[in-house]
Design an enzyme around this catalytic site. Structure first.
Site, PDB file in Angstrom:
ATOM      1  CG  MET A   1      10.554  -1.283  10.473  1.00 39.26           C
ATOM      2  SD  MET A   1      11.901  -1.156   9.282  1.00 39.26           S
ATOM      3  CE  MET A   1      13.415  -0.565  10.127  1.00 39.26           C
TER       4      MET A   1
ATOM      5  CG  HIS B   1       8.432   0.345   6.391  1.00 39.87           C
ATOM      6  ND1 HIS B   1       8.662  -1.006   6.298  1.00 39.87           N
ATOM      7  CD2 HIS B   1       7.064   0.474   6.281  1.00 39.87           C
ATOM      8  CE1 HIS B   1       7.644  -1.408   6.558  1.00 39.87           C
ATOM      9  NE2 HIS B   1       6.433  -0.676   6.677  1.00 39.87           N
TER      10      HIS B   1
ATOM     11  CG  ASN C   1       4.750   5.848   4.257  1.00 39.42           C
ATOM     12  OD1 ASN C   1       4.697   5.258   5.200  1.00 39.42           O
ATOM     13  ND2 ASN C   1       5.100   7.065   3.662  1.00 39.42           N
TER      14      ASN C   1
ATOM     15  CG  MET D   1      -1.988  -1.400   1.144  1.00 40.71           C
ATOM     16  SD  MET D   1      -3.526  -0.928   2.298  1.00 40.71           S
ATOM     17  CE  MET D   1      -2.853  -0.822   3.645  1.00 40.71           C
TER      18      MET D   1
ATOM     19  CD  GLN E   1      -2.022  -8.586   4.608  1.00 41.63           C
ATOM     20  OE1 GLN E   1      -2.914  -7.814   4.577  1.00 41.63           O
ATOM     21  NE2 GLN E   1      -0.755  -8.580   4.107  1.00 41.63           N
TER      22      GLN E   1
ATOM     23  CD  GLN F   1      -6.016  -3.668   3.157  1.00 42.42           C
ATOM     24  OE1 GLN F   1      -5.899  -4.241   1.986  1.00 42.42           O
ATOM     25  NE2 GLN F   1      -4.969  -3.709   4.203  1.00 42.42           N
TER      26      GLN F   1
ATOM     27  N   GLY G   1      10.866  -2.578   5.971  1.00 42.37           N
ATOM     28  CA  GLY G   1      10.139  -3.888   6.150  1.00 42.37           C
ATOM     29  C   GLY G   1       9.612  -4.432   4.775  1.00 42.37           C
ATOM     30  CG  HIS G   2       7.001  -2.062   2.460  1.00 44.02           C
ATOM     31  ND1 HIS G   2       6.811  -0.958   3.251  1.00 44.02           N
ATOM     32  CD2 HIS G   2       5.686  -2.716   2.207  1.00 44.02           C
ATOM     33  CE1 HIS G   2       5.440  -0.737   3.519  1.00 44.02           C
ATOM     34  NE2 HIS G   2       4.895  -1.714   2.776  1.00 44.02           N
TER      35      HIS G   2
ATOM     36  CE  LYS H   1       3.700  -4.753  10.016  1.00 45.02           C
ATOM     37  NZ  LYS H   1       2.482  -4.277  10.634  1.00 45.02           N
TER      38      LYS H   1
HETATM   39  P1  AMP Z   1       1.307  -2.988   3.268  1.00 49.13           P
HETATM   40  O1  AMP Z   1       1.955  -1.845   2.610  1.00 49.13           O
HETATM   41  O2  AMP Z   1       1.369  -2.303   4.871  1.00 49.13           O
HETATM   42  O3  AMP Z   1       0.132  -3.351   2.800  1.00 49.13           O
HETATM   43  O4  AMP Z   1       2.281  -3.965   3.465  1.00 49.13           O
HETATM   44  C1  AMP Z   1       2.588  -4.600   2.107  1.00 49.13           C
HETATM   45  C2  AMP Z   1       3.553  -5.790   2.769  1.00 49.13           C
HETATM   46  O5  AMP Z   1       4.806  -5.665   3.249  1.00 49.13           O
HETATM   47  C3  AMP Z   1       2.841  -6.935   3.540  1.00 49.13           C
HETATM   48  O6  AMP Z   1       3.056  -8.273   3.005  1.00 49.13           O
HETATM   49  C4  AMP Z   1       3.328  -6.767   4.913  1.00 49.13           C
HETATM   50  O7  AMP Z   1       2.945  -7.781   5.589  1.00 49.13           O
HETATM   51  C5  AMP Z   1       4.566  -6.456   4.685  1.00 49.13           C
HETATM   52  N1  AMP Z   1       5.375  -5.704   5.925  1.00 49.13           N
HETATM   53  C6  AMP Z   1       4.974  -4.704   6.439  1.00 49.13           C
HETATM   54  N2  AMP Z   1       5.760  -4.308   7.412  1.00 49.13           N
HETATM   55  C7  AMP Z   1       6.678  -5.140   7.366  1.00 49.13           C
HETATM   56  C8  AMP Z   1       7.738  -5.437   8.240  1.00 49.13           C
HETATM   57  N3  AMP Z   1       7.796  -4.620   9.351  1.00 49.13           N
HETATM   58  N4  AMP Z   1       8.461  -6.822   8.090  1.00 49.13           N
HETATM   59  C9  AMP Z   1       8.222  -7.418   7.198  1.00 49.13           C
HETATM   60  N5  AMP Z   1       6.984  -7.302   6.155  1.00 49.13           N
HETATM   61  C10 AMP Z   1       6.144  -6.291   6.327  1.00 49.13           C
END
Ligand code: AMP
Length: 290
Positions: free
Chosen positions: A196, A49, A47, A45, A165, A76, A51-52, A161
């Site tokens: 993160m 970091h 932004n 989604m 899901q 969602q 983690g992504h 994380k």
């Molecule tokens: P989001 O942009 O929040 O929808 O996340 C996109 C993907 O990045 C999803 O598969 C999340 O689980 C993964 N993600 C987000 N934060 C982290 C993190 N700190 N460590 C590992 N994967 C992450």
């Protein structure tokens, strides 16, 4: 003459240097996709970091072109405010994707919501986060299914994380017999242990420090793995309340059934400690395999 040549070739030079293809429409996407064989896919989604970015490191090991998407999925979100204030940083995201050798970014508009097959998530989706966010996982699966059908990836990487899901997407993919390898990638944390998350940017520096209590609580549960009890879980919940959190859940669950389970009892799967808690209006989740 030299001047005219460089002007003519300038757009071409830009295309040569910027490898990342950024595509907004389905029509353009299909044209691009048809030039590739197998691809790995990382939906986000935005932004972005570290983690992504760790998902890209996981995907790179598969040696296939990596496609990603940025789409803030309205289906969602149960809370309109949470949706509208979701952090956005497209320019920085594009730079990060380029640094990760991402081949293609799909950045769809709302037309992705046309002709949608609405997916009803199975009952596991009503536990944990689902019990506090009714319909959340229906929205996740509906859009992930649509993105899968557009992307046609052979692999898709998701962060552990968001364990519930990840599990629901994996089981959905299996139930539909989709030829997609769903890969879970480990959680990346700040130095203080906080997982993160794009939502962390909505926290003040004091709140960021305090938010590490979630990880500390998970560690406390893990360190008491051999004598877990309802009292210990209650203790953790109360201590988070005292530190200013609005707690959605503190649970120890079985990694397959997602049902509460305080000891392993030779069940299949692992025990996982999982917490969802709010600081102000910012909802944070995290988990730890025990
Ligand atoms: P989001 O942009 O929040 O929808 O996340 C996109 C993907 O990045 C999803 O598969 C999340 O689980 C993964 N993600 C987000 N934060 C982290 C993190 N700190 N460590 C590992 N994967 C992450």
């Amino acid at each position: 003459m030299l001047m005219r040549l460089s002007q003519e070739y300038f757009p071409l030079l830009i295309i040569l240097f910027i490898k990342l293809k950024i595509i907004k429409t389905l029509e353009d996407f299909h044209k691009t996709r048809s030039a590739y064989g197998q691809i790995s896919f990382i939906p986000t989604m935005g932004n972005l970091h570290n983690g992504h970015l760790s998902l890209f490191n996981t995907a790179k090991k598969l040696n296939k072109p990596i496609f990603s998407s940025i789409y803030i999925n309205p289906l969602q979100f149960n809370n309109k405010n949470d949706f509208t204030k979701y952090p956005k940083s497209l320019d920085e995201d594009i730079q990060l994707l380029e640094s990760q050798d991402c081949e293609c970014l799909f950045f769809p508009d709302e037309s992705i919501l046309e002709n949608l097959e609405i997916i009803k998530a199975p009952s596991k989706a009503d536990l944990l986060c689902g019990s506090h966010r009714p319909g959340h996982f229906d929205g996740v699966l509906t859009i992930v299914n649509k993105l899968f059908s557009i992307m046609q990836p052979s692999d898709a990487v998701f962060g552990l994380k968001d364990y519930q899901q990840y599990l629901l997407i994996k089981e959905f993919s299996q139930s539909r017999k989709l030829p997609i390898n769903i890969i879970g990638s480990k959680t990346i944390r700040e130095n203080n242990g906080l997982a993160m998350s794009s939502r962390n940017t909505l926290l003040s520096s004091d709140e960021l420090q305090n938010a590490s209590e979630i990880y500390k609580s998970l560690l406390f549960i893990k360190n008491n793995a051999n004598n877990l009890s309802k009292d210990i879980i209650d203790e953790v919940r109360k201590s988070l309340y005292k530190k200013g959190f609005e707690v959605d859940y503190v649970s120890v669950i079985n990694s397959i059934t997602l049902q509460e389970s305080l000891n392993h009892n030779n069940e299949e799967g692992y025990l996982v400690a999982a917490i969802a808690a709010n600081i102000g209006s910012v909802r944070l989740i995290d988990n730890l395999f025990i």
